[in-house]
Design an enzyme around this catalytic site. Sequence first.
Site, PDB file in Angstrom:
ATOM      1  N   ASP A 115      52.662  83.363  36.723  1.00  0.00           N
ATOM      2  CA  ASP A 115      52.972  83.709  38.112  1.00  0.00           C
ATOM      3  C   ASP A 115      51.749  84.117  38.926  1.00  0.00           C
ATOM      4  OD1 ASP A 115      55.568  83.081  37.582  1.00  0.00           O
ATOM      5  OD2 ASP A 115      56.285  85.147  37.446  1.00  0.00           O
TER       6      ASP A 115
ATOM      7  N   THR B 222      54.905  84.777  29.901  1.00  0.00           N
ATOM      8  CA  THR B 222      56.060  84.099  29.290  1.00  0.00           C
ATOM      9  C   THR B 222      55.746  83.596  27.895  1.00  0.00           C
ATOM     10  OG1 THR B 222      56.936  83.411  31.440  1.00  0.00           O
ATOM     11  CG2 THR B 222      57.634  82.140  29.530  1.00  0.00           C
TER      12      THR B 222
END
Length: 344
Positions: free
Chosen positions: A86, A12
């Site tokens: 993640d 991200t």
Amino acid sequence: MKKILFINTGGTISSSYQEHGLTPTQNAESILTEIPELLEICEIDACDLMSMDSTNTQPEDWAVIARMVNRDLPHYDGIVIAHGTDTMAYTASALSFMLGTLNKPVVLTGSQVSILAENSDSKKNVIDSFLTACGEVPGVFVVFNGKIINGPRSSKIRTRSYNAFESINYPYIGLVEDGNVQYDRSLKAAHPEGHVYDDRYCAEVFLLRLIPGTNPGIFDAIQSLGYKGIVIEGFGLGGVPFKERSLIDKIEQLMREGMSIAVTTQCPYEGGDLTIYEVGQKVLEKGVIPGYDMTTEALVTKMMWALGQTSSPEEVKQIMATNYVNEVSLPAVQPVNQPSSQHS
């Protein structure tokens, strides 16, 4: 001034909105350009190793990262790795085992919001990571939201909040506040003999989370797919059902045929203990590997790493029972029928 290597792998932090949603598009240099304050902290070399959403990370990628870190760390005072959140805890755990005993810091970080967005958490996380990489405490760490976390004790427990990561069943290595790094000096590093660099692994490890009514036939299916190890998340302290749809016989069968099987708890905090209840003792008697208080991420990657070293179930069990990087708190030897006030 110390010299730090910055490795970008995506996530991200390097993403921007594209046709199909957030996608990594920024390179290492563009990330650093957004944080000019870093020039006052250290000298930086930057490189792009890969650019991916960490959901797509594979065990092969852990080995690629490990090889680069092992090659380049002698030439730097520390390394910072930008990574997607993640699966960051899996990568941090895998690197902790692969890299061996370190004498310098290797720091993984990322963000919940792109570095291109306003009020992103990325700049603080990166700055905190470089400060940690310039420090004197060696090891593999996740630095996030001002917390320095031992890599194999890290776990992402929130999907959106900036305090996404916590240290599970282990104190924080330190905190970063207003540019100052404060370490917990009471923590002692584990230094087992023979923990040297070794990036071999076996990806054929399956994670099975039990639910009431789990079909015992699932173990035949797992075996048929060629898996060499299983991590079972049992109930409570690690309980595995032995009535009705009993799973015990299948577990015993697979272990006789050479499968390595570990049993842990579904609860993230306080760890498992297979000695307390009958539902734990029955599976422990079959010779499964206790997960103790390891995170699931550490348990899975440690078994992959162990199976990469040996195909002997006994040797795998010995590796799994060794504390390499403070990934596990091994209990003192206690009688199996210890009285307990635990509640099911």
